[in-house]
Design a protein around this motif. Structure first.
Motif, PDB file in Angstrom:
ATOM      1  N   ALA A 192       5.596  16.761 -41.689  1.00  0.00           N
ATOM      2  CA  ALA A 192       5.561  15.307 -41.477  1.00  0.00           C
ATOM      3  C   ALA A 192       5.357  14.942 -40.013  1.00  0.00           C
ATOM      4  O   ALA A 192       4.967  13.824 -39.700  1.00  0.00           O
ATOM      5  CB  ALA A 192       6.853  14.689 -41.985  1.00  0.00           C
ATOM      6  N   GLU A 193       5.606  15.886 -39.117  1.00  0.00           N
ATOM      7  CA  GLU A 193       5.600  15.506 -37.707  1.00  0.00           C
ATOM      8  C   GLU A 193       4.230  15.592 -37.039  1.00  0.00           C
ATOM      9  O   GLU A 193       4.072  15.148 -35.917  1.00  0.00           O
ATOM     10  CB  GLU A 193       6.653  16.324 -36.952  1.00  0.00           C
ATOM     11  CG  GLU A 193       8.041  15.835 -37.341  1.00  0.00           C
ATOM     12  CD  GLU A 193       9.156  16.703 -36.819  1.00  0.00           C
ATOM     13  OE1 GLU A 193       9.854  16.262 -35.903  1.00  0.00           O
ATOM     14  OE2 GLU A 193       9.315  17.830 -37.330  1.00  0.00           O
ATOM     15  N   PHE A 194       3.258  16.171 -37.726  1.00  0.00           N
ATOM     16  CA  PHE A 194       1.925  16.192 -37.114  1.00  0.00           C
ATOM     17  C   PHE A 194       0.838  16.306 -38.171  1.00  0.00           C
ATOM     18  O   PHE A 194       1.129  16.562 -39.337  1.00  0.00           O
ATOM     19  CB  PHE A 194       1.797  17.320 -36.090  1.00  0.00           C
ATOM     20  CG  PHE A 194       1.994  18.698 -36.652  1.00  0.00           C
ATOM     21  CD1 PHE A 194       0.927  19.439 -37.115  1.00  0.00           C
ATOM     22  CD2 PHE A 194       3.270  19.260 -36.722  1.00  0.00           C
ATOM     23  CE1 PHE A 194       1.108  20.700 -37.644  1.00  0.00           C
ATOM     24  CE2 PHE A 194       3.455  20.536 -37.262  1.00  0.00           C
ATOM     25  CZ  PHE A 194       2.378  21.253 -37.716  1.00  0.00           C
ATOM     26  N   ASP A 195      -0.390  16.105 -37.739  1.00  0.00           N
ATOM     27  CA  ASP A 195      -1.523  16.275 -38.641  1.00  0.00           C
ATOM     28  C   ASP A 195      -2.177  17.622 -38.388  1.00  0.00           C
ATOM     29  O   ASP A 195      -2.234  18.079 -37.256  1.00  0.00           O
ATOM     30  CB  ASP A 195      -2.543  15.159 -38.393  1.00  0.00           C
ATOM     31  CG  ASP A 195      -2.340  14.027 -39.381  1.00  0.00           C
ATOM     32  OD1 ASP A 195      -2.136  14.331 -40.568  1.00  0.00           O
ATOM     33  OD2 ASP A 195      -2.366  12.864 -38.958  1.00  0.00           O
ATOM     34  N   HIS A 196      -2.649  18.225 -39.443  1.00  0.00           N
ATOM     35  CA  HIS A 196      -3.414  19.458 -39.259  1.00  0.00           C
ATOM     36  C   HIS A 196      -4.784  19.091 -38.694  1.00  0.00           C
ATOM     37  O   HIS A 196      -5.346  18.069 -39.063  1.00  0.00           O
ATOM     38  CB  HIS A 196      -3.606  20.167 -40.595  1.00  0.00           C
ATOM     39  CG  HIS A 196      -2.328  20.422 -41.334  1.00  0.00           C
ATOM     40  ND1 HIS A 196      -1.301  21.171 -40.793  1.00  0.00           N
ATOM     41  CD2 HIS A 196      -1.890  20.010 -42.550  1.00  0.00           C
ATOM     42  CE1 HIS A 196      -0.301  21.220 -41.660  1.00  0.00           C
ATOM     43  NE2 HIS A 196      -0.626  20.520 -42.724  1.00  0.00           N
ATOM     44  N   LEU A 327      -2.968  34.951 -36.291  1.00  0.00           N
ATOM     45  CA  LEU A 327      -1.943  34.480 -37.224  1.00  0.00           C
ATOM     46  C   LEU A 327      -2.461  33.223 -37.905  1.00  0.00           C
ATOM     47  O   LEU A 327      -2.993  32.328 -37.246  1.00  0.00           O
ATOM     48  CB  LEU A 327      -0.629  34.243 -36.471  1.00  0.00           C
ATOM     49  CG  LEU A 327      -0.085  35.557 -35.888  1.00  0.00           C
ATOM     50  CD1 LEU A 327       0.841  35.314 -34.711  1.00  0.00           C
ATOM     51  CD2 LEU A 327       0.619  36.380 -36.955  1.00  0.00           C
ATOM     52  N   VAL A 328      -2.323  33.189 -39.219  1.00  0.00           N
ATOM     53  CA  VAL A 328      -2.914  32.083 -39.974  1.00  0.00           C
ATOM     54  C   VAL A 328      -1.895  31.414 -40.897  1.00  0.00           C
ATOM     55  O   VAL A 328      -2.231  30.566 -41.700  1.00  0.00           O
ATOM     56  CB  VAL A 328      -4.114  32.572 -40.815  1.00  0.00           C
ATOM     57  CG1 VAL A 328      -5.276  32.972 -39.908  1.00  0.00           C
ATOM     58  CG2 VAL A 328      -3.720  33.738 -41.717  1.00  0.00           C
ATOM     59  N   SER A 329      -0.639  31.844 -40.763  1.00  0.00           N
ATOM     60  CA  SER A 329       0.412  31.272 -41.597  1.00  0.00           C
ATOM     61  C   SER A 329       1.438  30.624 -40.683  1.00  0.00           C
ATOM     62  O   SER A 329       1.552  30.992 -39.521  1.00  0.00           O
ATOM     63  CB  SER A 329       1.125  32.358 -42.400  1.00  0.00           C
ATOM     64  OG  SER A 329       0.201  33.090 -43.163  1.00  0.00           O
ATOM     65  N   ARG A 358      -5.284  40.503 -28.177  1.00  0.00           N
ATOM     66  CA  ARG A 358      -5.376  39.046 -28.109  1.00  0.00           C
ATOM     67  C   ARG A 358      -4.620  38.417 -29.299  1.00  0.00           C
ATOM     68  O   ARG A 358      -4.760  38.864 -30.425  1.00  0.00           O
ATOM     69  CB  ARG A 358      -6.862  38.714 -28.157  1.00  0.00           C
ATOM     70  CG  ARG A 358      -7.243  37.294 -28.330  1.00  0.00           C
ATOM     71  CD  ARG A 358      -8.763  37.235 -28.104  1.00  0.00           C
ATOM     72  NE  ARG A 358      -9.343  35.997 -28.523  1.00  0.00           N
ATOM     73  CZ  ARG A 358     -10.620  35.684 -28.362  1.00  0.00           C
ATOM     74  NH1 ARG A 358     -11.450  36.558 -27.811  1.00  0.00           N
ATOM     75  NH2 ARG A 358     -11.083  34.521 -28.758  1.00  0.00           N
ATOM     76  N   VAL A 359      -3.809  37.416 -29.003  1.00  0.00           N
ATOM     77  CA  VAL A 359      -3.043  36.754 -30.066  1.00  0.00           C
ATOM     78  C   VAL A 359      -3.495  35.307 -30.173  1.00  0.00           C
ATOM     79  O   VAL A 359      -3.538  34.593 -29.169  1.00  0.00           O
ATOM     80  CB  VAL A 359      -1.518  36.781 -29.761  1.00  0.00           C
ATOM     81  CG1 VAL A 359      -0.744  35.999 -30.823  1.00  0.00           C
ATOM     82  CG2 VAL A 359      -1.016  38.213 -29.661  1.00  0.00           C
ATOM     83  N   GLU A 360      -3.864  34.891 -31.383  1.00  0.00           N
ATOM     84  CA  GLU A 360      -4.212  33.480 -31.576  1.00  0.00           C
ATOM     85  C   GLU A 360      -3.588  32.978 -32.869  1.00  0.00           C
ATOM     86  O   GLU A 360      -3.347  33.764 -33.795  1.00  0.00           O
ATOM     87  CB  GLU A 360      -5.736  33.296 -31.640  1.00  0.00           C
ATOM     88  CG  GLU A 360      -6.409  33.404 -30.290  1.00  0.00           C
ATOM     89  CD  GLU A 360      -7.840  32.872 -30.335  1.00  0.00           C
ATOM     90  OE1 GLU A 360      -8.036  31.686 -30.613  1.00  0.00           O
ATOM     91  OE2 GLU A 360      -8.744  33.696 -30.103  1.00  0.00           O
ATOM     92  N   TRP A 361      -3.342  31.673 -32.914  1.00  0.00           N
ATOM     93  CA  TRP A 361      -2.787  31.070 -34.128  1.00  0.00           C
ATOM     94  C   TRP A 361      -3.731  29.987 -34.618  1.00  0.00           C
ATOM     95  O   TRP A 361      -4.202  29.163 -33.829  1.00  0.00           O
ATOM     96  CB  TRP A 361      -1.413  30.471 -33.855  1.00  0.00           C
ATOM     97  CG  TRP A 361      -0.812  29.864 -35.086  1.00  0.00           C
ATOM     98  CD1 TRP A 361      -0.327  30.553 -36.157  1.00  0.00           C
ATOM     99  CD2 TRP A 361      -0.656  28.471 -35.391  1.00  0.00           C
ATOM    100  NE1 TRP A 361       0.115  29.667 -37.119  1.00  0.00           N
ATOM    101  CE2 TRP A 361      -0.072  28.384 -36.675  1.00  0.00           C
ATOM    102  CE3 TRP A 361      -0.955  27.294 -34.712  1.00  0.00           C
ATOM    103  CZ2 TRP A 361       0.211  27.169 -37.278  1.00  0.00           C
ATOM    104  CZ3 TRP A 361      -0.668  26.083 -35.320  1.00  0.00           C
ATOM    105  CH2 TRP A 361      -0.083  26.037 -36.587  1.00  0.00           C
ATOM    106  N   PHE A 362      -4.042  30.025 -35.900  1.00  0.00           N
ATOM    107  CA  PHE A 362      -4.943  29.036 -36.500  1.00  0.00           C
ATOM    108  C   PHE A 362      -4.219  28.317 -37.634  1.00  0.00           C
ATOM    109  O   PHE A 362      -3.535  28.953 -38.439  1.00  0.00           O
ATOM    110  CB  PHE A 362      -6.207  29.727 -37.045  1.00  0.00           C
ATOM    111  CG  PHE A 362      -7.012  30.407 -35.976  1.00  0.00           C
ATOM    112  CD1 PHE A 362      -7.950  29.703 -35.235  1.00  0.00           C
ATOM    113  CD2 PHE A 362      -6.799  31.752 -35.693  1.00  0.00           C
ATOM    114  CE1 PHE A 362      -8.681  30.333 -34.240  1.00  0.00           C
ATOM    115  CE2 PHE A 362      -7.529  32.392 -34.700  1.00  0.00           C
ATOM    116  CZ  PHE A 362      -8.469  31.685 -33.962  1.00  0.00           C
ATOM    117  N   ASP A 363      -4.395  26.999 -37.685  1.00  0.00           N
ATOM    118  CA  ASP A 363      -3.677  26.177 -38.660  1.00  0.00           C
ATOM    119  C   ASP A 363      -4.467  26.064 -39.969  1.00  0.00           C
ATOM    120  O   ASP A 363      -5.255  25.152 -40.151  1.00  0.00           O
ATOM    121  CB  ASP A 363      -3.422  24.792 -38.042  1.00  0.00           C
ATOM    122  CG  ASP A 363      -2.573  23.916 -38.947  1.00  0.00           C
ATOM    123  OD1 ASP A 363      -2.319  24.316 -40.103  1.00  0.00           O
ATOM    124  OD2 ASP A 363      -2.157  22.837 -38.492  1.00  0.00           O
TER     125      ASP A 363
END
Ligand code: ZN
Ligand code: ZN
Length: 423
Positions: A192-196, A327-329, A358-363
């Motif tokens: 609820a606190e942000f939009d994807h 990371l995708v979760s 390399r570390v990346e996070w995807f929503d």
């Protein structure tokens, strides 16, 4: 007659969702999951299984299904769910039993009884129990996921479970038609606190980062939940025609097979077929060594790097800066994935150190973002009562404010509190 409702968990928290309804003198249990934050699983508040007339499962994830076999220690209530949620929840519960055997108060016998008493319902098929009518509609969260619609001659209750109102590569958005008819809407509030960010933007960034790592000779590990996220990622890779080998390991392999049996539930069955043709299943240690020997993509549970083959791959890949971990979760606090994102340090029972890869996070979220939750409220009747759950306290408050400002009655109950709603 008022309805009474009690959250058994997932009240101001994400995890161990469970909801007891007292409608027209009958008890109905919607979901009964576990929480897997710490070392020991946490269970929802107890119920008296003999008093439950009907139970229903919204989707396979363990935070909704992991405690259901407990009902079958002493009773035999029917369990309404889609055929795919039944097979996927069995897969996840069996794995959960293996991983946490000492802490689980039921055995395989209870899981078998649960299956024997399951009533598989396809979307929109009706199940009647006295005055109560049940229906499942597509929730757009993972394959087989449902919102549960409960009608009586005088009112309609809708439980969203986990849901999304945006399309993904794997699934169409949830069927929001029932929401407009709800007199009581019980909804999740996870994000609820942000939009994807828009999906096409995320996909583009993901694919371009991936190509960068692969063309420079690296290997990309994508830790992903076995059910839902792993298939979504495989579809994204197939859609964008990634030309390097793609491997899939762990429970995601079996989940792929089960989902393929219900392929018509997917948004684009042909894309999923293409994804399955492209993905190479890892069958043994020779395959694992092969996957680690040249540039490629490895999709493997666990999504939060806790358990499953993703731990093994992480430990093999993390010391080489040419490699990457995408990371995708969503990474809940106190998990290795969250620690990697926040501190750059990985730690498990067998290895601890700074991650050089390399570390990346995807929503790639399969839940509603803020606007979709607000859209949900706008879809309801002005006289509707809204019950909030499955979100941290701050998240529930965001939706609470929006609902009350929009003229709806809203409730954010604590676990164990009986809420009485006058209709
Ligand atoms: Zn879920
Ligand atoms: Zn959930």
């Amino acid at each position: 007659m008022p309805i009474r409702l009690k959250l058994l968990g997932a009240a101001k928290e994400v995890g161990r969702a469970g909801l007891l309804l007292d409608v027209e003198g009958e008890q109905v249990l919607l979901d009964y999951g576990v929480s897997l934050k710490g070392n020991e699983p946490e269970f929802p508040l107890p119920v008296q299984p003999r008093n439950i007339r009907v139970s229903a499962l919204s989707h396979a994830h363990l935070d909704h299904s992991g405690a259901l076999p407990l009902l079958y220690v002493s009773a035999r209530p029917p369990l309404l769910t889609t055929p795919l949620s039944l097979s996927l929840s069995e897969l996840l519960i069996r794995d959960f039993m293996k991983l946490s055997k000492y802490y689980i108060p039921y055995e395989l016998e209870e899981l078998e009884k649960m299956k024997d008493h399951a009533v598989p319902l396809v979307y929109n098929e009706v199940y009647e129990a006295g005055e109560l009518t049940f229906r499942m509609v597509d929730a757009g969260h993972i394959p087989g996921s449902s919102m549960i619609v409960l009608e009586t001659p005088s009112f309609t209750i809708v439980y969203t479970g986990d849901y999304a109102l945006h399309d993904t590569c794997l699934l169409r958005k949830g069927d929001s038609g029932a929401i407009a008819k709800a007199d009581v809407l019980i909804m999740e509030t996870t994000y609820a606190e942000f939009d994807h960010p828009p999906r096409d933007v995320v996909e583009k960034e993901f694919v371009s980062s991936l190509e960068e790592v692969l063309s420079a000779g690296g290997i990309v590990l994508i830790p992903a939940f076995a059910v839902g996220r792993a298939q979504e990622i495989l579809c994204v890779l197939a859609k964008h025609g990634v030309s390097y080998p793609v491997y899939v390991d762990g429970m995601a392999r079996r989940a792929n097979e089960l989902i393929a049996e219900s392929i018509d539930l997917l948004r684009d069955p042909r894309l999923f077929e293409k994804a399955l043709d492209m993905a190479r299943s890892i069958e043994d240690w020779d395959d694992r060594k092969r996957a680690l020997s040249s540039p490629g993509v490895i999709v493997s549970p666990a999504g939060m790097l806790k358990g499953g083959p993703s731990e093994y791959y992480m430990e093999k890949l993390m010391d080489d800066p040419r490699n990457a971990v995408f990371l995708v979760s969503f990474a809940i606090p106190e998990t290795p994935a969250r620690q990697v994102i926040e501190t750059g340090v990985y730690s498990s029972a067998t290895k601890k150190g700074i991650v050089k890869a390399r570390v990346e996070w995807f929503d790639f979220s399969a839940h509603c973002g803020r606007s979709e939750l607000e859209e949900t409220i706008r879809l309801t009747k002005r006289s509707a009562s809204i019950v909030l759950m499955h979100g941290e306290e701050g998240a529930e408050q965001v939706v609470y404010r929006y609902a009350t400002e929009s003229g709806r009655r809203a409730y954010a109950p604590s676990a164990g509190e009986w809420l009485e709603i006058e209709l």
